[in-house]
Design an enzyme around this catalytic site. Structure first.
Site, PDB file in Angstrom:
ATOM      1  N   CYS A 153     -11.168 -21.343 -13.951  1.00  9.76           N
ATOM      2  CA  CYS A 153     -12.391 -20.866 -13.768  1.00  9.76           C
ATOM      3  C   CYS A 153     -13.208 -20.575 -15.063  1.00  9.76           C
ATOM      4  O   CYS A 153     -14.257 -20.339 -15.051  1.00  9.76           O
ATOM      5  CB  CYS A 153     -12.173 -19.573 -12.898  1.00  9.76           C
ATOM      6  SG  CYS A 153     -11.403 -19.679 -11.347  1.00  9.76           S
TER       7      CYS A 153
ATOM      8  N   HIS B 163     -19.281 -16.183 -12.849  1.00 10.95           N
ATOM      9  CA  HIS B 163     -18.243 -17.063 -12.196  1.00 10.95           C
ATOM     10  C   HIS B 163     -18.186 -16.456 -10.626  1.00 10.95           C
ATOM     11  O   HIS B 163     -18.102 -15.238 -10.761  1.00 10.95           O
ATOM     12  CB  HIS B 163     -16.853 -17.123 -12.821  1.00 10.95           C
ATOM     13  CG  HIS B 163     -15.734 -17.636 -11.636  1.00 10.95           C
ATOM     14  ND1 HIS B 163     -15.744 -18.922 -11.452  1.00 10.95           N
ATOM     15  CD2 HIS B 163     -14.482 -17.287 -11.427  1.00 10.95           C
ATOM     16  CE1 HIS B 163     -14.906 -19.083 -10.726  1.00 10.95           C
ATOM     17  NE2 HIS B 163     -13.932 -18.290 -10.729  1.00 10.95           N
TER      18      HIS B 163
ATOM     19  N   ASN C  49     -15.347 -20.460  -3.919  1.00 10.17           N
ATOM     20  CA  ASN C  49     -15.005 -20.479  -5.280  1.00 10.17           C
ATOM     21  C   ASN C  49     -14.808 -21.623  -5.541  1.00 10.17           C
ATOM     22  O   ASN C  49     -14.046 -22.414  -5.407  1.00 10.17           O
ATOM     23  CB  ASN C  49     -13.890 -19.624  -5.632  1.00 10.17           C
ATOM     24  CG  ASN C  49     -13.287 -19.557  -7.223  1.00 10.17           C
ATOM     25  OD1 ASN C  49     -13.991 -20.147  -7.767  1.00 10.17           O
ATOM     26  ND2 ASN C  49     -12.439 -18.666  -7.174  1.00 10.17           N
TER      27      ASN C  49
END
Ligand code: ACO
Length: 341
Positions: free
Chosen positions: A119, A268, A298
């Site tokens: 990420c 994020h 995500n």
């Protein structure tokens, strides 16, 4: 020393929408729309159809970024490809993207580098590209975050704790040299390997002989706990909040900034609740936060470049705006960047 600015952005998400209800109805996962929305903010995500790898999604995003930057393949001096779901174990997705963009056919062979920081991969890649440009070694670096995670999600009730969170997508930016007073002002990166096992996918283990167990016929046998990502969600949540606030404050302090100086926060997109908690704790206005987790889930390395590309497209992100990007992910790894657009 030249400045390194973002000369173009692009993004691509596959057309197939999968809602929370579809996870239950089509995949038979024991979950509800209410459970997923309440805990994560996710309403739907995109899944790429079979036949598509991250490099395929990245082609679309890269072409859009090149067009927006008014550059061509030949202008690209380096490809940096961030992904946790690479096309193959090796070679990296960067070289495959180079081929699929048609660079080789044009006799253009820029170096290609894969970044494996989950990420935080985009911010690690942005930092790498910025340093290359500021050093004078490169003029234009294509930075990609692209994931096809749906291929490696346990889309059954057993895997619901992880499978409900992730989606597929790609975002791209071009980091270019300029003499203008703009660009990436500061970045800060960090990692804490003590938590390397907290969120991981150990499909193979090279300490074992062979690295994937075999049956008597020599056929690889991957147990479910190795095949699918494993996560201790509550621990990730806690560390994400601490590290994201910490690294953001470090960049503010390094730049002498206050919250009021920042026009947009591109965080994020792991969990809407993480970002809302941080936004409220630091007392920043909600409208300064970009979000897309509701519609894409995500998308790991792709979340921030997709956010930036969408914000440019909608006119939210324009020349002169100050943007603060922050990410946290598996490793644990984290990063932040301040960009004057
Ligand atoms: N639907 C229904 N029930 C579910 C689901 C689901 N999709 N997933 C888990 N559950 C169940 C669990 O089985 C458990 O049931 P039990 O009590 O009968 O055992 C119950 O819900 C609670 O499970 P927890 O994992 O404790 O739920 P929690 O409240 O911690 O929420 C979540 C889970 C949303 C993942 C949360 O921990 C979280 O957001 N953590 C952050 C992790 C994250 O965002 N990771 C993304 C990748 S990392 C990154 O990008 C930073």
């Amino acid at each position: 020393m030249p400045n390194a600015y973002i000369s173009g952005t692009g993004f691509y998400v596959p057309p197939r929408v999968v809602t929370n209800d579809q996870l239950r109805e089509e995949y038979g996962i024991d979950t509800t729309d209410e459970w997923i929305r309440q805990r994560t903010g996710i309403e739907e995500r995109r899944f790429a159809d079979e036949g598509n790898a991250p490099s395929d999604l990245a082609v679309h995003a890269s072409k859009m970024a090149l067009e927006n930057a008014e550059l061509t393949n030949k202008d690209i001096d380096l490809i940096v490809f961030a992904t946790l779901s690479p096309d193959f174990a090796f070679p990296g997705s960067g070289v495959i993207l180079q081929r699929k963009l048609g660079m080789c056919d044009e006799g253009h062979f820029p170096p290609a580098l894969d970044v494996r920081n989950q990420c935080s991969g985009f911010l690690y890649s942005l930092a790498t590209a910025t340093s290359m440009v500021q050093s004078g070694a490169m003029k234009n670096v294509l930075v990609i975050g692209a994931e096809v995670q749906s291929a490696a999600l346990d889309l059954s009730s057993r895997g619901r704790g992880v499978a409900a969170l992730f989606g597929d997508g790609a975002g791209a930016v071009i980091v270019s040299a300029t003499d203008e007073d703009r660009g990436v002002r500061h970045f800060q990166l960090g990692a804490d390997g003590r938590h390397a096992d907290v969120l991981s996918q150990k499909v193979w283990d090279t300490s074992k002989r062979p690295f994937i167990p075999q049956n008597a016929d020599g056929v690889g046998q991957v147990q479910p706990e190795m095949m699918w990502a494993q996560m201790q969600g509550k621990l990730v949540f806690k560390h994400a909040i601490e590290r994201m606030i910490g690294v953001m404050m470090q960049t503010f302090s390094a730049q002498g900034l206050t919250l009021d100086d920042v026009d947009l926060f591109a965080f994020h997109q792991a969990n809407l609740r993480i970002n809302q908690y941080i936004q409220k704790s630091i007392g920043a206005p909600e409208e300064k936060f970009l979000h897309n987790i509701q519609k894409y889930g995500n998308t790991t390395a792709a979340t921030i470049p997709i956010l930036l590309a969408e914000a440019e497209q909608t006119g939210q992100l324009t020349r002169g705006k100050k943007v603060c990007c922050v990410a946290f992910g598996s490793g644990f790894t984290w990063g932040a960047a301040i960009i004057d657009w």
